[in-house]
Enzyme design. Structure first.
Site, mmCIF file in Angstrom:
data_model
loop_
_atom_site.group_PDB
_atom_site.id
_atom_site.type_symbol
_atom_site.label_atom_id
_atom_site.label_comp_id
_atom_site.label_asym_id
_atom_site.label_seq_id
_atom_site.Cartn_x
_atom_site.Cartn_y
_atom_site.Cartn_z
ATOM 1 N N HIS A 1 7.580 4.861 5.557
ATOM 2 C CA HIS A 1 6.902 4.452 4.627
ATOM 3 C C HIS A 1 6.144 3.467 4.474
ATOM 4 C CE1 HIS A 1 10.612 2.134 4.517
ATOM 5 N NE2 HIS A 1 9.789 1.549 3.053
ATOM 6 N N THR B 1 5.921 1.217 0.945
ATOM 7 C CA THR B 1 6.256 1.094 -0.230
ATOM 8 C C THR B 1 5.540 1.014 -1.196
ATOM 9 O OG1 THR B 1 8.068 0.066 1.150
ATOM 10 C CG2 THR B 1 7.883 -0.489 -1.882
ATOM 11 N N HIS C 1 1.455 -1.334 3.146
ATOM 12 C CA HIS C 1 0.859 -1.232 5.046
ATOM 13 C C HIS C 1 2.812 -0.522 4.737
ATOM 14 C CE1 HIS C 1 4.073 -4.004 3.179
ATOM 15 N NE2 HIS C 1 4.600 -3.167 4.110
ATOM 16 N N THR D 1 5.830 -0.441 7.561
ATOM 17 C CA THR D 1 6.500 -1.285 8.714
ATOM 18 C C THR D 1 7.340 -0.707 9.488
ATOM 19 O OG1 THR D 1 7.116 -2.954 6.331
ATOM 20 C CG2 THR D 1 8.261 -2.637 8.966
#
Ligand code: A2P
Length: 218
Positions: free
Chosen positions: A69, A71, A153, A155
């Site tokens: 995902h 965030t 971004h 992760t």
């Protein structure tokens, strides 16, 4: 009330649809597999391993993530600054449950994290909190130079003992550095080295990733 406090999620974000998770995960794995075989990478191996070591298996080095995902707002169940305001934002409410198309434009690796850079559209930036790139937030001098949304971004993995929040900080740090030396043309794009184990691959063809705007309670 207590109910209001606890009804806020751990975080809001865009969650990659499952088929896309597989595609992005595989691309990242292929990148790591190739990166640790490159002479340019081996030259700087001490950034990742002890001085004596000649090799590192990046696929083993990082613990990969499950629910990929991007965030938007870390709310910490309402304890984070601005969490309540974010949840009340009409754009957030209106967009909740909608599918967006994220553009993944680079992959980056540091001794702490591996991630994908997300380049947000104007529409997507409406869901991005204003203070995410502030110096006071991230603790590194990003003084005015980085545009809003720079931190966006996904992760992909963290080294043992590293929290995922580090990925966005690593990305911001790379973006504040002078453009690294281009060390290799890879199939996916050009690879640059930024010193201290920081690598970024700008994708020739951005990866288009369908993702649902939602929240995670944990
Ligand atoms: P990221 O968005 O870089 O992946 P955790 O499991 O540590 O509670 O984190 C849950 C999610 O919230 C992760 O996706 C993580 O990082 C993000 N996150 C955690 N802490 C913060 C923070 N202080 N600021 C922004 N995002 C955070």
């Amino acid at each position: 009330s207590l109910l209001e406090e606890t009804s806020l999620p751990l975080y809001f974000g865009w969650f990659l649809l499952s088929s896309v998770q597989v595609k992005v995960g595989c691309t990242a794995m292929d990148f790591l597999k190739t990166l640790d075989t490159l002479e340019a990478f081996k030259k700087h191996i001490a950034d990742f391993a002890g001085q004596a070591e000649k090799e590192v298996d990046l696929e083993q080095y990082f613990e990969t993530k499950e629910t990929l995902h991007c965030t938007t707002k870390f709310c910490n169940y309402g304890k984070a600054d601005g969490a309540k305001e974010y949840a009340k934002n009409p754009v957030v409410k209106k967009s909740y449950g909608s599918v967006f198309s994220l553009s993944l434009t680079a992959l980056f690796v540091t001794p702490r994290t591996v991630g994908a850079r997300v380049s947000l559209t104007e529409e997507q930036l409406q869901l991005w909190p204003a203070d995410t790139e502030k110096e006071s937030e991230v603790g590194i001098p990003v003084s005015a130079s980085l545009p809003v949304g720079s931190r966006a971004h996904i992760t992909l993995g963290c080294a043992a003992g590293v929290e995922p929040v580090q990925t966005g900080l690593d990305l911001l740090q790379i973006l504040t550095l002078p453009e690294g030396e281009a060390v290799e043309e890879m199939e996916l794009g050009s690879l640059r080295y930024y010193g201290e184990g920081r690598w970024m691959l700008s994708l020739r063809e951005p990866i288009c990733a369908a993702a649902c705007f939602s929240s995670f309670y944990g």
